[in-house]
Scaffold this motif. Structure first.
Motif, PDB file in Angstrom:
ATOM      1  N   ALA A 105       4.327  -7.874   9.538  1.00 50.36           N
ATOM      2  CA  ALA A 105       3.041  -8.295  10.092  1.00 50.36           C
ATOM      3  C   ALA A 105       2.197  -8.894   8.978  1.00 50.36           C
ATOM      4  CB  ALA A 105       2.321  -7.100  10.714  1.00 50.36           C
ATOM      5  N   TYR A 106       1.589 -10.044   9.246  1.00 54.17           N
ATOM      6  CA  TYR A 106       0.662 -10.656   8.304  1.00 54.17           C
ATOM      7  C   TYR A 106      -0.756 -10.319   8.766  1.00 54.17           C
ATOM      8  CZ  TYR A 106       4.550 -13.304   6.354  1.00 54.17           C
ATOM      9  OH  TYR A 106       5.730 -13.658   5.744  1.00 54.17           O
ATOM     10  N   VAL A 107      -1.434  -9.481   7.996  1.00 52.85           N
ATOM     11  CA  VAL A 107      -2.705  -8.931   8.462  1.00 52.85           C
ATOM     12  C   VAL A 107      -3.769  -8.992   7.365  1.00 52.85           C
ATOM     13  CG1 VAL A 107      -1.624  -7.374  10.126  1.00 52.85           C
ATOM     14  CG2 VAL A 107      -1.976  -6.609   7.783  1.00 52.85           C
ATOM     15  N   PRO A 108      -5.061  -9.006   7.764  1.00 58.87           N
ATOM     16  CA  PRO A 108      -6.145  -8.956   6.777  1.00 58.87           C
ATOM     17  C   PRO A 108      -6.139  -7.628   6.020  1.00 58.87           C
ATOM     18  CG  PRO A 108      -6.946  -9.699   8.915  1.00 58.87           C
ATOM     19  CD  PRO A 108      -5.556  -9.178   9.134  1.00 58.87           C
ATOM     20  N   ASP A 109      -6.898  -7.579   4.927  1.00 61.52           N
ATOM     21  CA  ASP A 109      -6.909  -6.409   4.051  1.00 61.52           C
ATOM     22  C   ASP A 109      -7.188  -5.101   4.784  1.00 61.52           C
ATOM     23  OD1 ASP A 109      -6.368  -8.040   1.951  1.00 61.52           O
ATOM     24  OD2 ASP A 109      -8.356  -7.967   1.042  1.00 61.52           O
ATOM     25  N   GLN A 110      -8.159  -5.096   5.693  1.00 61.20           N
ATOM     26  CA  GLN A 110      -8.526  -3.851   6.375  1.00 61.20           C
ATOM     27  C   GLN A 110      -7.367  -3.314   7.215  1.00 61.20           C
ATOM     28  OE1 GLN A 110     -12.070  -4.115   8.753  1.00 61.20           O
ATOM     29  NE2 GLN A 110     -12.017  -1.960   9.364  1.00 61.20           N
ATOM     30  N   GLN A 111      -6.693  -4.195   7.953  1.00 61.16           N
ATOM     31  CA  GLN A 111      -5.558  -3.767   8.762  1.00 61.16           C
ATOM     32  C   GLN A 111      -4.368  -3.374   7.878  1.00 61.16           C
ATOM     33  OE1 GLN A 111      -7.547  -6.380   9.754  1.00 61.16           O
ATOM     34  NE2 GLN A 111      -8.438  -5.001  11.280  1.00 61.16           N
ATOM     35  N   TYR A 112      -4.217  -4.072   6.754  1.00 60.44           N
ATOM     36  CA  TYR A 112      -3.140  -3.722   5.834  1.00 60.44           C
ATOM     37  C   TYR A 112      -3.319  -2.293   5.321  1.00 60.44           C
ATOM     38  CZ  TYR A 112      -0.091  -3.700   1.752  1.00 60.44           C
ATOM     39  OH  TYR A 112       0.868  -3.359   0.831  1.00 60.44           O
ATOM     40  N   GLN A 113      -4.553  -1.902   5.082  1.00 59.21           N
ATOM     41  CA  GLN A 113      -4.818  -0.552   4.599  1.00 59.21           C
ATOM     42  C   GLN A 113      -4.398   0.491   5.621  1.00 59.21           C
ATOM     43  OE1 GLN A 113      -5.861   0.065   1.412  1.00 59.21           O
ATOM     44  NE2 GLN A 113      -5.319   2.181   1.940  1.00 59.21           N
ATOM     45  N   HIS A 114      -4.543   0.170   6.917  1.00 60.86           N
ATOM     46  CA  HIS A 114      -4.086   1.090   7.963  1.00 60.86           C
ATOM     47  C   HIS A 114      -2.572   1.291   7.869  1.00 60.86           C
ATOM     48  CE1 HIS A 114      -7.991   1.339   9.671  1.00 60.86           C
ATOM     49  NE2 HIS A 114      -8.002   0.145  10.260  1.00 60.86           N
ATOM     50  N   PHE A 115      -1.826   0.199   7.687  1.00 59.54           N
ATOM     51  CA  PHE A 115      -0.378   0.320   7.510  1.00 59.54           C
ATOM     52  C   PHE A 115      -0.068   1.210   6.310  1.00 59.54           C
ATOM     53  CE2 PHE A 115      -0.257  -3.353  10.273  1.00 59.54           C
ATOM     54  CZ  PHE A 115       0.992  -3.325  10.871  1.00 59.54           C
ATOM     55  N   LYS A 116      -0.788   0.980   5.218  1.00 54.66           N
ATOM     56  CA  LYS A 116      -0.539   1.726   3.984  1.00 54.66           C
ATOM     57  C   LYS A 116      -0.848   3.203   4.161  1.00 54.66           C
ATOM     58  CE  LYS A 116      -1.129   1.041  -0.980  1.00 54.66           C
ATOM     59  NZ  LYS A 116      -1.763   0.178  -2.021  1.00 54.66           N
ATOM     60  N   ASN A 117      -1.928   3.523   4.887  1.00 54.58           N
ATOM     61  CA  ASN A 117      -2.335   4.922   5.069  1.00 54.58           C
ATOM     62  C   ASN A 117      -1.279   5.748   5.810  1.00 54.58           C
ATOM     63  OD1 ASN A 117      -4.726   4.398   3.756  1.00 54.58           O
ATOM     64  ND2 ASN A 117      -5.943   4.178   5.641  1.00 54.58           N
ATOM     65  N   VAL A 118      -0.504   5.100   6.661  1.00 57.15           N
ATOM     66  CA  VAL A 118       0.516   5.834   7.430  1.00 57.15           C
ATOM     67  C   VAL A 118       1.921   5.625   6.853  1.00 57.15           C
ATOM     68  CG1 VAL A 118      -0.835   5.835   9.558  1.00 57.15           C
ATOM     69  CG2 VAL A 118       0.759   3.935   9.109  1.00 57.15           C
ATOM     70  N   GLY A 119       1.990   5.120   5.614  1.00 56.92           N
ATOM     71  CA  GLY A 119       3.279   4.943   4.959  1.00 56.92           C
ATOM     72  C   GLY A 119       4.102   3.799   5.489  1.00 56.92           C
ATOM     73  N   MET A 120       3.445   2.778   6.056  1.00 54.55           N
ATOM     74  CA  MET A 120       4.166   1.648   6.652  1.00 54.55           C
ATOM     75  C   MET A 120       3.838   0.334   5.948  1.00 54.55           C
ATOM     76  SD  MET A 120       5.923   2.875   9.276  1.00 54.55           S
ATOM     77  CE  MET A 120       6.124   1.601  10.523  1.00 54.55           C
ATOM     78  N   ALA A 121       3.437   0.414   4.682  1.00 55.09           N
ATOM     79  CA  ALA A 121       3.052  -0.807   3.968  1.00 55.09           C
ATOM     80  C   ALA A 121       4.208  -1.792   3.839  1.00 55.09           C
ATOM     81  CB  ALA A 121       2.512  -0.451   2.584  1.00 55.09           C
ATOM     82  N   HIS A 122       5.442  -1.292   3.903  1.00 52.15           N
ATOM     83  CA  HIS A 122       6.585  -2.188   3.777  1.00 52.15           C
ATOM     84  C   HIS A 122       6.796  -3.037   5.032  1.00 52.15           C
ATOM     85  CE1 HIS A 122       7.925   1.646   5.403  1.00 52.15           C
ATOM     86  NE2 HIS A 122       8.971   1.053   5.948  1.00 52.15           N
ATOM     87  N   TRP A 123       6.046  -2.754   6.092  1.00 52.31           N
ATOM     88  CA  TRP A 123       6.135  -3.565   7.307  1.00 52.31           C
ATOM     89  C   TRP A 123       4.972  -4.535   7.437  1.00 52.31           C
ATOM     90  CZ3 TRP A 123      10.464  -4.428   9.349  1.00 52.31           C
ATOM     91  CH2 TRP A 123      11.426  -3.440   9.537  1.00 52.31           C
ATOM     92  N   ALA A 124       4.168  -4.683   6.389  1.00 55.18           N
ATOM     93  CA  ALA A 124       3.001  -5.557   6.478  1.00 55.18           C
ATOM     94  C   ALA A 124       2.794  -6.314   5.170  1.00 55.18           C
ATOM     95  CB  ALA A 124       1.753  -4.751   6.816  1.00 55.18           C
TER      96      ALA A 124
END
Length: 225
Positions: A105-124
């Motif tokens: 997923a290509y997402v803005p910084d705020q949404q990217y942080q949500h991915f990172k918070n749940v351990g899914m940063a590798h999908w964004a």
């Protein structure tokens, strides 16, 4: 049974490229000896080992092998813009999905942080300031142990028609005097390992990048052996 992925539109592609030569910095997790390799050397290792090595992409802590979805025109853009070198392997959407991969997923910084918070940063991939990666059209295969065994690939991409991979030990023996197959040193002191091109090279189509036509010339499996 294969699932129906639907049609591929003219702006999409079923060709997914894992480039072994990319321009720019590499994540710190990539070992120094791999960073020093040429694109040809990295491809040679992949073919010999029949394995992709996965490392955490920038901003992610989970190992992944990365691919770019490219139409013929988009591949030409990537190569001409010097963002990649025309060396690597080509897979399909279905082959990556079978290996547990998918699109990021290509997402803005705020949404990217949500991915990172749940351990899914590798999908964004974040697309904020100084992070313009959308040209990659990226797919990823996450792999905890960092290794992805390749049963087969759609094609092997090379940038030089005269290039061939290093020969590998086939596990068989031949008589060095006459070239005939034998059972090994127990049968004759003239026994030596039979060497051949890696299985992936012999089994796969080979696509040669042609800079004049800015396209690949496709060779059927086995024709460049």
């Amino acid at each position: 049974m294969d699932q129906n992925l639907g049609i591929t539109g003219p702006a999409q592609s079923d060709d997914l490229y894992h480039f072994t030569g990319r321009i720019g910095d590499r994540p710190n997790d990539v070992p120094n000896h791999i960073q020093k390799m040429t694109p040809q050397e990295r491809l040679d290792t992949i073919l010999a080992e029949r394995t992709l090595r996965a490392f955490p992409p920038f901003g992610a802590g989970f190992p992944c092998a990365c691919f770019s979805e490219s139409t013929p025109d988009h591949l030409a853009f990537l190569v001409k813009s010097w963002k990649v070198k025309p060396w690597g392997i080509v897979g399909s959407r279905m082959s990556l999905l079978r290996l547990g991969g998918g699109t990021v997923a290509y997402v803005p910084d705020q949404q990217y942080q949500h991915f990172k918070n749940v351990g899914m940063a590798h999908w964004a991939v974040r697309v904020g300031t100084n992070s313009t990666w959308m040209h990659e059209r990226e797919w990823r295969i996450p792999r905890q142990n960092g290794e992805i065994r390749l049963q087969g690939v759609r094609a092997i991409l090379i940038g030089d028609a005269s290039w061939r991979p290093s020969l590998v030990d086939t596990g068989e023996w031949i008589n060095a005097e006459n070239g005939e197959q034998c059972q090994g040193p127990g049968e004759t002191p003239l026994a030596q390992p039979r060497m051949d091109y890696p299985g992936l090279w012999r089994e796969s189509a080979v696509w040669v990048w042609d800079s004049k036509s800015e396209a690949v010339i496709k060779h059927a499996p086995g024709t460049l052996c």
